[in-house]
Scaffold this active site. Sequence first.
Site, PDB file in Angstrom:
ATOM      1  N   LEU A 100       0.825  -1.197   0.000  1.00  0.00           N
ATOM      2  CA  LEU A 100       0.000   0.000   0.000  1.00  0.00           C
ATOM      3  C   LEU A 100       0.871   1.264   0.000  1.00  0.00           C
ATOM      4  O   LEU A 100       1.654   1.488   0.924  1.00  0.00           O
ATOM      5  CB  LEU A 100      -0.930   0.000   1.217  1.00  0.00           C
ATOM      6  CG  LEU A 100      -1.881   1.197   1.339  1.00  0.00           C
ATOM      7  CD1 LEU A 100      -2.740   1.342   0.083  1.00  0.00           C
ATOM      8  CD2 LEU A 100      -2.754   1.065   2.578  1.00  0.00           C
ATOM      9  N   HIS A 101       0.709   2.064  -1.038  1.00  0.00           N
ATOM     10  CA  HIS A 101       1.467   3.306  -1.119  1.00  0.00           C
ATOM     11  C   HIS A 101       0.741   4.304  -2.018  1.00  0.00           C
ATOM     12  O   HIS A 101       0.030   3.934  -2.952  1.00  0.00           O
ATOM     13  CB  HIS A 101       2.881   3.062  -1.656  1.00  0.00           C
ATOM     14  CG  HIS A 101       2.915   2.576  -3.084  1.00  0.00           C
ATOM     15  ND1 HIS A 101       2.594   1.285  -3.434  1.00  0.00           N
ATOM     16  CD2 HIS A 101       3.218   3.222  -4.244  1.00  0.00           C
ATOM     17  CE1 HIS A 101       2.715   1.137  -4.741  1.00  0.00           C
ATOM     18  NE2 HIS A 101       3.079   2.296  -5.266  1.00  0.00           N
TER      19      HIS A 101
END
Length: 238
Positions: free
Chosen positions: A81-82
Amino acid sequence: MEEKQVDNHLSRHSNTHKLIVNVSPITRYHSLLCPSVNNNLPQWVTEDSLRLVLEVMFLAQDRNLRIGFNSLCAMASVNHLHYHLFLENHDLPVENIKCTQIKGPLYAFDETYPIPAFCFEVPSPQSINGISKEIYKLIEHLLKNCIAHNIFITRGSNLVPGEQNLEIIRIIIWPRKSSPKPKILTTFYVGLCELSGWFPVYSQNDYDKLRTDDLEIELSKWKIDNFSRLCDQVGLLY
Protein backbone atom coordinates in the site's frame (compact mmCIF):
# COMPACT_ATOMS: atom_id res chain seq x y z
CA MET A 1 -4.61 1.05 33.58
CA GLU A 2 -1.31 -0.59 32.77
CA GLU A 3 -2.93 -2.99 30.34
CA LYS A 4 -4.74 -0.15 28.60
CA GLN A 5 -1.48 1.71 28.05
CA VAL A 6 0.08 -1.37 26.46
CA ASP A 7 -2.91 -1.79 24.13
CA ASN A 8 -2.69 1.82 23.04
CA HIS A 9 1.02 1.44 22.36
CA LEU A 10 0.43 -1.65 20.25
CA SER A 11 -2.33 0.14 18.34
CA ARG A 12 -0.06 3.05 17.52
CA HIS A 13 2.78 0.72 16.56
CA SER A 14 0.59 -1.27 14.20
CA ASN A 15 -0.56 1.90 12.48
CA THR A 16 2.80 3.44 11.64
CA HIS A 17 2.83 5.60 8.52
CA LYS A 18 6.05 6.33 6.64
CA LEU A 19 7.09 8.83 4.01
CA ILE A 20 9.88 7.28 1.97
CA VAL A 21 12.13 8.19 -0.95
CA ASN A 22 10.95 7.00 -4.33
CA VAL A 23 13.76 5.12 -6.05
CA SER A 24 12.27 6.01 -9.47
CA PRO A 25 11.17 9.64 -9.13
CA ILE A 26 9.67 11.49 -12.09
CA THR A 27 10.17 14.92 -10.54
CA ARG A 28 11.92 16.55 -7.58
CA TYR A 29 10.46 15.59 -4.18
CA HIS A 30 8.50 12.69 -5.66
CA SER A 31 7.93 10.56 -2.56
CA LEU A 32 5.81 7.64 -1.39
CA LEU A 33 3.44 7.73 1.55
CA CYS A 34 3.07 4.20 2.95
CA PRO A 35 0.18 3.93 5.43
CA SER A 36 0.21 1.32 8.21
CA VAL A 37 3.47 -0.21 7.04
CA ASN A 38 3.60 -2.68 9.94
CA ASN A 39 0.41 -4.31 8.71
CA ASN A 40 1.96 -5.40 5.39
CA LEU A 41 -1.05 -4.25 3.41
CA PRO A 42 -1.39 -4.92 -0.33
CA GLN A 43 -1.91 -2.15 -2.90
CA TRP A 44 -5.56 -1.85 -1.99
CA VAL A 45 -7.02 1.45 -0.74
CA THR A 46 -8.34 1.32 2.81
CA GLU A 47 -10.74 3.83 4.30
CA ASP A 48 -8.15 4.73 6.96
CA SER A 49 -5.48 5.40 4.34
CA LEU A 50 -7.91 7.55 2.36
CA ARG A 51 -8.54 9.71 5.44
CA LEU A 52 -4.80 9.93 6.02
CA VAL A 53 -3.96 11.30 2.56
CA LEU A 54 -6.78 13.84 2.77
CA GLU A 55 -5.43 15.01 6.12
CA VAL A 56 -1.99 15.36 4.54
CA MET A 57 -3.44 17.49 1.73
CA PHE A 58 -4.94 19.95 4.20
CA LEU A 59 -1.96 19.91 6.55
CA ALA A 60 0.44 20.73 3.74
CA GLN A 61 -1.50 23.85 2.65
CA ASP A 62 0.54 23.74 -0.56
CA ARG A 63 -1.25 24.38 -3.86
CA ASN A 64 1.42 22.39 -5.69
CA LEU A 65 0.96 19.14 -3.76
CA ARG A 66 -0.76 16.28 -5.57
CA ILE A 67 -1.34 12.77 -4.28
CA GLY A 68 -2.07 9.76 -6.46
CA PHE A 69 -2.72 6.05 -6.37
CA ASN A 70 -2.34 3.33 -9.00
CA SER A 71 -4.23 0.13 -8.26
CA LEU A 72 -3.05 -3.31 -9.26
CA CYS A 73 -3.49 -3.73 -13.03
CA ALA A 74 -3.49 0.08 -13.30
CA MET A 75 0.29 0.67 -13.37
CA ALA A 76 1.07 -0.15 -9.73
CA SER A 77 4.68 -1.35 -9.82
CA VAL A 78 4.76 -3.00 -6.37
CA ASN A 79 2.09 -4.73 -4.30
CA HIS A 80 2.30 -2.83 -1.02
CA LEU A 81 0.00 0.00 0.00
CA HIS A 82 1.47 3.31 -1.12
CA TYR A 83 0.43 6.68 -2.49
CA HIS A 84 2.56 8.96 -4.68
CA LEU A 85 3.26 12.52 -3.52
CA PHE A 86 4.28 15.14 -6.08
CA LEU A 87 4.98 18.86 -6.13
CA GLU A 88 3.98 20.37 -9.47
CA ASN A 89 3.61 24.13 -10.02
CA HIS A 90 1.52 23.97 -13.20
CA ASP A 91 -2.27 23.80 -13.31
CA LEU A 92 -3.66 20.50 -14.60
CA PRO A 93 -6.73 20.00 -16.83
CA VAL A 94 -8.58 17.84 -14.28
CA GLU A 95 -8.59 20.63 -11.72
CA ASN A 96 -11.21 22.67 -13.54
CA ILE A 97 -13.01 20.22 -15.81
CA LYS A 98 -16.77 20.57 -15.40
CA CYS A 99 -18.60 17.74 -13.68
CA THR A 100 -22.18 16.53 -13.59
CA GLN A 101 -23.86 15.16 -10.48
CA ILE A 102 -24.79 11.48 -10.50
CA LYS A 103 -26.26 11.28 -7.02
CA GLY A 104 -25.42 12.82 -3.65
CA PRO A 105 -21.69 13.57 -3.41
CA LEU A 106 -20.87 11.52 -6.53
CA TYR A 107 -20.03 13.46 -9.70
CA ALA A 108 -18.52 12.52 -13.06
CA PHE A 109 -16.44 14.44 -15.60
CA ASP A 110 -18.40 15.85 -18.50
CA GLU A 111 -17.78 14.39 -21.94
CA THR A 112 -15.14 16.94 -22.95
CA TYR A 113 -12.45 14.94 -21.16
CA PRO A 114 -11.05 12.02 -23.20
CA ILE A 115 -11.47 9.42 -20.45
CA PRO A 116 -14.39 9.39 -17.97
CA ALA A 117 -13.85 9.70 -14.24
CA PHE A 118 -15.77 10.00 -11.00
CA CYS A 119 -15.14 13.02 -8.81
CA PHE A 120 -15.80 14.07 -5.21
CA GLU A 121 -15.04 17.30 -3.40
CA VAL A 122 -13.71 17.90 0.11
CA PRO A 123 -14.32 21.53 1.09
CA SER A 124 -12.66 21.52 4.53
CA PRO A 125 -10.73 19.35 7.01
CA GLN A 126 -13.92 19.00 9.06
CA SER A 127 -15.59 17.15 6.18
CA ILE A 128 -12.88 14.47 5.80
CA ASN A 129 -14.47 11.76 7.93
CA GLY A 130 -17.88 12.04 6.31
CA ILE A 131 -16.73 12.25 2.70
CA SER A 132 -14.17 9.46 3.14
CA LYS A 133 -16.99 7.05 3.92
CA GLU A 134 -18.84 8.18 0.80
CA ILE A 135 -15.77 7.88 -1.44
CA TYR A 136 -14.97 4.46 -0.08
CA LYS A 137 -18.38 3.16 -1.19
CA LEU A 138 -17.22 3.66 -4.78
CA ILE A 139 -13.71 2.29 -4.20
CA GLU A 140 -15.08 -0.79 -2.46
CA HIS A 141 -17.40 -1.42 -5.42
CA LEU A 142 -14.44 -1.24 -7.81
CA LEU A 143 -12.42 -3.61 -5.64
CA LYS A 144 -15.23 -6.14 -5.29
CA ASN A 145 -15.77 -6.14 -9.04
CA CYS A 146 -12.05 -6.32 -9.91
CA ILE A 147 -12.09 -3.01 -11.79
CA ALA A 148 -8.65 -1.43 -12.12
CA HIS A 149 -8.54 2.22 -11.09
CA ASN A 150 -6.36 5.27 -10.63
CA ILE A 151 -6.91 8.01 -8.05
CA PHE A 152 -5.72 11.61 -8.18
CA ILE A 153 -6.12 14.12 -5.33
CA THR A 154 -5.58 17.79 -6.07
CA ARG A 155 -6.91 21.25 -5.40
CA GLY A 156 -9.39 22.55 -7.94
CA SER A 157 -12.65 24.35 -8.56
CA ASN A 158 -15.76 23.31 -6.67
CA LEU A 159 -18.21 20.83 -8.21
CA VAL A 160 -21.49 22.27 -6.91
CA PRO A 161 -23.25 24.34 -9.60
CA GLY A 162 -23.86 27.97 -8.72
CA GLU A 163 -20.94 28.24 -6.29
CA GLN A 164 -18.14 29.92 -8.22
CA ASN A 165 -14.52 30.65 -7.38
CA LEU A 166 -14.30 28.18 -4.50
CA GLU A 167 -11.16 26.08 -4.32
CA ILE A 168 -11.67 22.66 -2.78
CA ILE A 169 -9.90 19.31 -2.74
CA ARG A 170 -10.92 17.16 -5.70
CA ILE A 171 -10.71 13.37 -5.45
CA ILE A 172 -10.78 11.95 -8.97
CA ILE A 173 -11.20 8.22 -9.58
CA TRP A 174 -10.79 6.65 -13.01
CA PRO A 175 -12.14 3.13 -13.51
CA ARG A 176 -10.14 1.82 -16.46
CA LYS A 177 -9.16 -1.17 -18.53
CA SER A 178 -6.63 -3.42 -16.86
CA SER A 179 -3.00 -3.38 -17.84
CA PRO A 180 -1.07 -6.55 -16.95
CA LYS A 181 2.33 -4.85 -17.24
CA PRO A 182 4.10 -2.59 -14.72
CA LYS A 183 5.14 0.87 -15.80
CA ILE A 184 8.56 1.12 -17.49
CA LEU A 185 10.20 4.53 -17.39
CA THR A 186 11.43 4.35 -20.99
CA THR A 187 7.98 3.59 -22.39
CA PHE A 188 4.73 5.56 -22.57
CA TYR A 189 2.10 4.04 -20.31
CA VAL A 190 -1.04 5.61 -18.87
CA GLY A 191 -1.15 5.85 -15.07
CA LEU A 192 -2.36 8.45 -12.59
CA CYS A 193 -0.13 11.26 -13.91
CA GLU A 194 -1.06 10.81 -17.55
CA LEU A 195 -4.77 10.57 -16.74
CA SER A 196 -4.56 13.94 -14.95
CA GLY A 197 -3.13 15.58 -18.08
CA TRP A 198 0.45 15.55 -16.79
CA PHE A 199 2.63 13.47 -19.13
CA PRO A 200 6.13 12.53 -18.02
CA VAL A 201 8.31 12.08 -21.12
CA TYR A 202 11.69 10.40 -20.92
CA SER A 203 13.41 11.38 -24.16
CA GLN A 204 13.74 14.54 -26.24
CA ASN A 205 12.78 12.59 -29.35
CA ASP A 206 9.50 11.43 -27.83
CA TYR A 207 8.75 14.93 -26.56
CA ASP A 208 9.30 16.49 -29.99
CA LYS A 209 6.83 14.06 -31.56
CA LEU A 210 4.01 14.56 -29.03
CA ARG A 211 0.75 16.07 -30.24
CA THR A 212 -2.35 16.84 -28.19
CA ASP A 213 -4.58 14.68 -30.37
CA ASP A 214 -2.22 11.72 -29.97
CA LEU A 215 -2.25 12.09 -26.17
CA GLU A 216 -6.04 12.19 -26.07
CA ILE A 217 -6.22 9.08 -28.26
CA GLU A 218 -3.82 7.30 -25.92
CA LEU A 219 -5.94 8.19 -22.90
CA SER A 220 -9.15 7.07 -24.60
CA LYS A 221 -7.66 3.59 -25.19
CA TRP A 222 -8.03 2.89 -21.47
CA LYS A 223 -11.71 3.79 -21.16
CA ILE A 224 -13.81 1.00 -19.77
CA ASP A 225 -16.58 -0.11 -22.11
CA ASN A 226 -19.47 0.26 -19.68
CA PHE A 227 -18.97 3.56 -17.86
CA SER A 228 -22.65 4.53 -18.19
CA ARG A 229 -23.75 1.21 -16.72
CA LEU A 230 -21.18 1.60 -13.95
CA CYS A 231 -22.64 5.04 -13.15
CA ASP A 232 -26.06 3.46 -12.77
CA GLN A 233 -24.66 0.77 -10.47
CA VAL A 234 -22.67 3.02 -8.16
CA GLY A 235 -25.47 5.59 -8.11
CA LEU A 236 -27.47 3.04 -6.11
CA LEU A 237 -24.85 3.26 -3.36
CA TYR A 238 -25.79 6.87 -2.55
